[in-house]
Write a protein that holds these residues in place. Structure first.
Motif, mmCIF file in Angstrom:
data_model
loop_
_atom_site.group_PDB
_atom_site.id
_atom_site.type_symbol
_atom_site.label_atom_id
_atom_site.label_comp_id
_atom_site.label_asym_id
_atom_site.label_seq_id
_atom_site.Cartn_x
_atom_site.Cartn_y
_atom_site.Cartn_z
ATOM 1 N N ASN A 1 -34.190 41.047 0.422
ATOM 2 C CA ASN A 1 -34.468 41.725 -0.843
ATOM 3 C C ASN A 1 -34.770 40.751 -1.982
ATOM 4 N N ARG A 2 -35.261 39.577 -1.638
ATOM 5 C CA ARG A 2 -35.554 38.550 -2.629
ATOM 6 C C ARG A 2 -37.012 38.100 -2.478
ATOM 7 N N PHE A 3 -37.703 37.977 -3.610
ATOM 8 C CA PHE A 3 -39.123 37.647 -3.611
ATOM 9 C C PHE A 3 -39.401 36.603 -4.694
ATOM 10 N N GLU A 4 -40.360 35.718 -4.400
ATOM 11 C CA GLU A 4 -40.739 34.695 -5.361
ATOM 12 C C GLU A 4 -42.261 34.598 -5.446
ATOM 13 N N GLY A 5 -42.739 34.158 -6.611
ATOM 14 C CA GLY A 5 -44.168 33.935 -6.777
ATOM 15 C C GLY A 5 -44.441 32.956 -7.890
ATOM 16 N N GLY A 6 -45.668 32.413 -7.896
ATOM 17 C CA GLY A 6 -46.051 31.448 -8.915
ATOM 18 C C GLY A 6 -46.419 32.112 -10.227
ATOM 19 N N LYS A 7 -46.944 31.314 -11.139
ATOM 20 C CA LYS A 7 -47.197 31.799 -12.489
ATOM 21 C C LYS A 7 -48.466 32.627 -12.578
ATOM 22 N N GLY A 8 -49.432 32.353 -11.728
ATOM 23 C CA GLY A 8 -50.688 33.095 -11.777
ATOM 24 C C GLY A 8 -50.577 34.447 -11.103
ATOM 25 N N TYR B 1 -42.198 30.697 -10.096
ATOM 26 C CA TYR B 1 -42.041 30.958 -11.528
ATOM 27 C C TYR B 1 -41.302 32.269 -11.758
ATOM 28 N N ASN B 2 -41.610 33.277 -10.907
ATOM 29 C CA ASN B 2 -40.943 34.577 -10.968
ATOM 30 C C ASN B 2 -40.128 34.796 -9.702
ATOM 31 N N THR B 3 -38.894 35.234 -9.860
ATOM 32 C CA THR B 3 -38.044 35.606 -8.727
ATOM 33 C C THR B 3 -37.473 36.998 -8.981
ATOM 34 N N PHE B 4 -37.684 37.903 -8.033
ATOM 35 C CA PHE B 4 -37.129 39.251 -8.103
ATOM 36 C C PHE B 4 -36.105 39.412 -6.982
ATOM 37 N N TRP C 1 -34.635 39.974 -12.539
ATOM 38 C CA TRP C 1 -35.847 39.191 -12.719
ATOM 39 C C TRP C 1 -35.468 37.841 -13.323
ATOM 40 N N GLU C 2 -35.668 36.803 -12.506
ATOM 41 C CA GLU C 2 -35.447 35.437 -12.979
ATOM 42 C C GLU C 2 -36.805 34.783 -13.207
ATOM 43 N N GLN C 3 -36.960 34.196 -14.374
ATOM 44 C CA GLN C 3 -38.228 33.590 -14.748
ATOM 45 C C GLN C 3 -37.949 32.206 -15.324
ATOM 46 N N THR C 4 -38.707 31.231 -14.900
ATOM 47 C CA THR C 4 -38.478 29.857 -15.327
ATOM 48 C C THR C 4 -38.412 29.766 -16.853
ATOM 49 N N GLY C 5 -37.313 29.212 -17.343
ATOM 50 C CA GLY C 5 -37.147 29.015 -18.781
ATOM 51 C C GLY C 5 -36.516 30.167 -19.512
ATOM 52 N N LEU C 6 -36.240 31.284 -18.814
ATOM 53 C CA LEU C 6 -35.645 32.450 -19.460
ATOM 54 C C LEU C 6 -34.356 32.848 -18.764
ATOM 55 N N GLU C 7 -33.488 33.561 -19.498
ATOM 56 C CA GLU C 7 -32.280 34.103 -18.907
ATOM 57 C C GLU C 7 -32.634 35.239 -17.943
#
Length: 448
Positions: free
Chosen positions: A73-80, A88-91, A106-112
């Protein structure tokens, strides 16, 4: 002995063919996580399959990205829009005991990290008839009390399942509109042969509208159509046959025949590579012959062969190779013309009704349409001729037709923002920030 060897070879070929088929067969879309989620600040996040097990997310603010599975149940992807990494994005989806999502983190690089809860939008899978065909659809209802206004989403040219992949039902339903999406004929779970014949497909739209009007909780007098890309030809054609369609929303659709859209493919390529009107005029001469052959059945093959031979060494000819046009395909093809002629007859020469009507002119249809329409266009669209479309829309506006349009000057097809590389290639980074909000606002205004 020879017979045994022959049977072994046959078996090996059959097994090899089966393995090749299984490897090439598209992976089924993972629809477990599809839906609308809402962050604590009220921003909607929409999730739908991209392809196979990959997902795509969108927000009402235009942010979007692709996600690939990296764990349970975990997914990741780049910024584009399509980059897999760097991450850059992790759900991470939170699931209930039955295996359905209740929230995502939702985890995003540089954000809480941010948590979004699922929006409970009732869904109903459905089938309905269009003539002898059975079309497969999905109706997503709002969380608000009904009877509700509704939207029928008109499929584009894609050959994949709209029921599985489209996010629009969740976008509209989360904003108060019951939404029906269905697999166009010959795609997904719908029967029939895949077609791009606009009149035939408009009939399927009306079958969807008629089915929807009979459903509980639907206000039969407040049905809107939303067509995107090729759906921009089909939705107005359907609405012109049904005076009770409330409005027609068009995303990046054309107001020229298919031949005009096809011509734009090489005109755009020539302009992008620095060629001017003279090169376009030379390309037009060959394209006119191709169109006579393809659209009118004219026997101008020898003339086409001579023109191609004369032009192959011209600089502009190399520029149109591979462009999104028939001329681009012909220029780039190594197939002898006699073989192309045979293939064309085999592919479309026996179609009845025709696979596509490239000469269909959408202007008279829109001129006869009394339902309001709203056209959202990209000023940097590489697939559709926005400038030519605006010319036709403004002519009809001057005649008093209820038409509005909006142009995002720097958006490509799909109203997508992009970054341009040194080689001229475009990297998609998301939607225009207020693109989805503009759709909802206009639908609500016309629904009054």
């Amino acid at each position: 002995m020879k017979r045994k060897i022959l049977w072994v070879l046959v078996a090996v070929l059959l097994v090899g063919g089966l393995i090749a088929y299984l490897k090439s067969r598209p992976e089924p879309a993972d629809t477990r996580y599809s839906g609308a989620y809402v962050l604590h600040d009220g921003l909607f996040v929409f999730v739908a399959p991209r392809e196979g097990r990959a997902l795509r997310f969108r927000t009402m603010a235009g942010e979007s990205g692709a996600l690939w599975p990296t764990g349970a149940n975990r997914f990741e992807g780049g910024k584009g829009w399509a980059e897999r990494g760097p991450a850059y994005n992790t759900f991470t989806f939170e699931m209930d005991a039955s295996g359905k999502p209740v929230a995502l983190v939702w985890e995003q690089t540089g954000l809480e990290p941010r948590r979004a809860s699922i929006v409970k939008l009732p869904e109903q899978m459905a089938t309905f008839q269009s003539g002898e065909l059975t079309l497969h659809g999905k109706l997503v209802m709002p969380a608000t009390p009904c009877p509700c206004p509704s939207v029928v989403v008109v499929h584009g040219s894609e050959s994949y399942s709209a029921v599985e992949h489209y996010a629009e039902p969740y976008i509209y339903a989360a904003n108060g509109f019951a939404t029906l999406v269905y697999d166009k004929r010959g795609t997904g779970k719908s029967t029939g042969k895949y077609s791009q014949n606009f009149r035939v497909l408009a009939g399927d739209v009306l079958a969807a509208v008629n089915w929807l009007r009979d459903q509980p909780g639907i206000d039969a007098n407040r049905v809107h159509l939303a067509g995107f890309s090729q759906g921009g030809w089909i939705a107005p054609l359907a609405a012109a046959r049904d005076a009770n369609i409330k409005s027609v929303l068009i995303g990046y659709g054309p107001m020229v025949p298919v031949t005009g859209e096809d011509r734009w493919g090489y005109v755009y390529a020539l302009h992008e590579k620095g060629f001017g009107d003279e090169a376009v005029a030379q390309a037009d001469q060959i394209n006119d012959v191709i169109s006579d052959i393809f659209d009118l059945g004219a026997n101008r093959w020898n003339e086409l062969a001579a023109m191609l031979d004369e032009s192959r060494d011209e600089p502009w000819f190399a520029a149109v190779k591979g462009s999104d046009s028939l001329l681009g395909m012909v220029a780039d093809s190594r197939m002898p013309l006699w073989m192309a002629r045979t293939y064309l007859w085999w592919k479309h020469g026996r179609d009845n009704p025709p696979f596509i009507d490239r000469l269909y002119d959408p202007v008279p249809t829109l001129a006869a349409l009394n339902s309001p329409s709203y056209w959202i266009l990209g000023g940097a669209d590489s697939s559709m001729p926005t400038e030519w479309t605006i010319e036709q829309l403004e002519k009809l506006q001057k005649r008093g037709k209820p038409i509005d349009y909006l142009v995002y000057p720097d958006a490509d097809h799909g109203i997508l923002r992009f970054e341009t590389g040194k080689d001229g290639s475009r990297t998609i980074i998301g939607y225009e920030p207020d693109y989805f909000r503009r759709q909802i606002d206009w639908l609500k205004r016309t629904d009054l």
